[in-house]
Write an enzyme that holds these catalytic residues in place. Structure first.
Site, short mmCIF file in Angstrom:
data_model
loop_
_atom_site.label_atom_id
_atom_site.label_comp_id
_atom_site.label_asym_id
_atom_site.label_seq_id
_atom_site.Cartn_x
_atom_site.Cartn_y
_atom_site.Cartn_z
N ASP A 11 -66.83 -44.36 -45.24
CA ASP A 11 -67.91 -44.77 -46.15
C ASP A 11 -67.48 -44.30 -47.53
O ASP A 11 -67.38 -43.11 -47.79
CB ASP A 11 -69.21 -44.10 -45.70
CG ASP A 11 -70.38 -44.38 -46.63
OD1 ASP A 11 -70.16 -44.91 -47.74
OD2 ASP A 11 -71.51 -44.04 -46.24
N TYR A 233 -74.62 -31.36 -44.32
CA TYR A 233 -74.86 -32.77 -44.08
C TYR A 233 -74.31 -33.63 -45.21
O TYR A 233 -74.66 -33.46 -46.37
CB TYR A 233 -76.36 -33.06 -43.92
CG TYR A 233 -76.61 -34.53 -43.66
CD1 TYR A 233 -76.21 -35.11 -42.47
CD2 TYR A 233 -77.18 -35.34 -44.63
CE1 TYR A 233 -76.39 -36.46 -42.23
CE2 TYR A 233 -77.37 -36.70 -44.40
CZ TYR A 233 -76.97 -37.25 -43.20
OH TYR A 233 -77.15 -38.58 -42.97
N LYS A 236 -73.63 -39.56 -41.69
CA LYS A 236 -73.24 -39.58 -40.28
C LYS A 236 -71.79 -40.00 -40.11
O LYS A 236 -71.18 -40.57 -41.00
CB LYS A 236 -74.18 -40.50 -39.50
CG LYS A 236 -75.31 -39.73 -38.82
CD LYS A 236 -74.77 -38.66 -37.84
CE LYS A 236 -75.93 -37.85 -37.28
NZ LYS A 236 -75.49 -36.54 -36.76
P1 13P Z 1 -74.34 -43.03 -43.59
O1 13P Z 1 -73.59 -41.98 -42.81
O2 13P Z 1 -74.18 -44.38 -42.96
O3 13P Z 1 -73.94 -43.00 -45.04
O4 13P Z 1 -75.87 -42.71 -43.49
C1 13P Z 1 -76.38 -41.67 -44.24
C2 13P Z 1 -77.86 -41.57 -44.26
O5 13P Z 1 -78.35 -40.51 -44.57
C3 13P Z 1 -78.69 -42.73 -43.90
O6 13P Z 1 -80.06 -42.44 -44.07
MG MG Z 2 -73.47 -43.96 -46.69
MG MG Z 3 -72.37 -45.31 -42.57
MG MG Z 4 -71.54 -42.09 -42.53
#
Ligand code: 13P
Ligand code: MG
Ligand code: MG
Ligand code: MG
Ligand code: 13P
Ligand code: MG
Length: 370
Positions: A11, A233, A236
């Site tokens: 990402d 964090y 994800k």
């Molecule tokens: P991603 O890992 O897809 O960027 O998602 C992050 C997030 O906090 C979605 O609410």
């Molecule tokens: Mg993202």
């Molecule tokens: Mg993502």
């Molecule tokens: Mg992600």
């Protein structure tokens, strides 16, 4: 001669928020990989997306963990991040957690699934791409493909796979791995992989007696955990997987069948919620409601004898998966009604890696003994 298939993703900026990848990033990545193909670094490639994750699918002869290939992916993500910054995309460079590349992309933020294999006369494979979830989301479907006779009829009726498979399972907290045999150790395998935030299937191998080489994987999953790299964090992990099909392996339809059940995975909003994984065609790999629900895309390929990627075929673009999508929407509604309550919100132990500890820290001094 062996061919390596590498799926490397990151990402590097969302459009808007964490929704999807902007086409300019895909264009930039294609430009760089085209050049690498002309120069002979890679045999073939395809660039795509799943939600806000940019996906590089490449074939080459350099083996897994090749500094050339990992370097190429890193360079591609770096360059596309510049574009993301120019456009002011959200979280530009989000998954590039380290500054200096030192030969291997693992532990730097991007996720990678790679396998070096002797290409069969006909080599059907599926690459899976997920958004808004973690590597453990693959435990249930990979188990069902290679170990569950209620999913994979071939385990019962095909003498070429009747002996079962070997599972390489990683303990991603203690950084250890174990290789286990199915069906003999099926209950022990499930004891581990049912705890999907800690034990994840990394690879599946053929067993002794199978017609394929014992040391060449038939499935592999990216197992990178971002919070372990960043210490906090940062979104994800959004995993990917490569699965080979047919001829002593699960048929294409047996590889896809586990996704007819939209099982609960963790991720979704702020990486902090349980929700159903929805199998979708690429055009719907666009998480929106509460930044979700989590999505899975399946791309089908034939690998040509010289390693060309013949595809992709958008395999979940089929009304046969409408029921799973409908069910995922019902579960989405049901889970959402819980708001900030568990088990929609993840259990406290897993919230440790989110922004919640900051809130609890503020309250620390207000607690008094009972
Ligand atoms: P991603 O890992 O897809 O960027 O998602 C992050 C997030 O906090 C979605 O609410
Ligand atoms: Mg993202
Ligand atoms: Mg993502
Ligand atoms: Mg992600
Ligand atoms: P076909 O006869 O269409 O090749 O199907 C074979 C098969 O194994 C389907 O699962
Ligand atoms: Mg046929």
């Amino acid at each position: 001669e062996k061919i390596t298939i590498s799926v490397i993703k990151a990402d590097i900026g969302g459009w808007p928020g964490h929704h999807k990848v902007h086409p300019a990033l895909i264009e930039k990545a294609r430009e760089i990989l085209s050049k690498a193909k002309e120069e002979g670094t890679i045999i073939d490639f395809h660039v795509t997306y799943c939600g806000d994750d940019l996906q590089l699918i490449m074939t080459h002869k350099k083996g897994t963990d090749s500094p050339d290939i990992h370097g190429l992916a890193w360079e591609t993500f770096k360059e596309a991040t510049k574009t993301a910054k120019e456009l002011g995309l959200y979280g530009a460079g989000q998954d590039l957690l380290k500054d200096a590349f030192s030969g291997n992309i693992r532990g730097m933020g991007p996720g990678a699934a790679e396998m070096e294999i002797t290409i069969r006369k006909s080599e059907p494979i599926v690459t899976f791409h997920m958004d808004k979830t973690e590597p453990g989301a693959f435990n249930l479907p990979i188990f069902r493909m290679f170990a569950d006779p209620f999913n994979t009829a071939g385990l019962v009726i095909d003498p070429n796979m009747h002996m079962g498979f070997r599972f390489e399972i990683w303990d991603i907290r203690e950084h250890k791995r174990v290789i286990m045999n199915s069906p003999e150790e099926m209950y022990d395998i499930l004891a581990l992989i049912g705890a999907k935030s800690r034990y994840v299937i990394k690879r599946v191998f053929p067993k002794e007696g199978h017609k394929l080489p014992k040391d060449e994987p038939v499935a592999v999953v990216s197992t990178e955990k971002l919070y372990e790299i960043a210490g906090e964090y940062v979104g994800k992990d959004d995993p990917v997987a490569i699965v080979r099909a047919q001829s002593g392996l699960p048929a294409l339809g047996e590889v896809l069948e586990p996704f007819a059940f939209p099982h609960l995975v963790s991720g979704w909003m702020r990486g902090s919620h349980n929700g159903p994984i929805m199998p979708v065609p690429l055009k719907y790999a666009t998480p929106s409601r509460f930044d979700g629900p989590p999505r899975a895309v399946a791309l089908g390929w034939q690998i040509s004898p010289e390693g060309k990627l013949i595809g992709p075929v958008d395999l979940f673009d089929d009304p046969a998966f409408d029921w799973a999508r409908q069910k995922a929407l019902e579960i989405t509604e049901y889970m959402r009604r819980h708001g900030p309550f568990e088990p929609h919100r993840l259990p406290l132990e897993e919230m440790e890696y989110t922004t919640l500890p900051g809130v609890l820290e503020k309250l620390k001094d207000r607690f008094e003994p009972l």
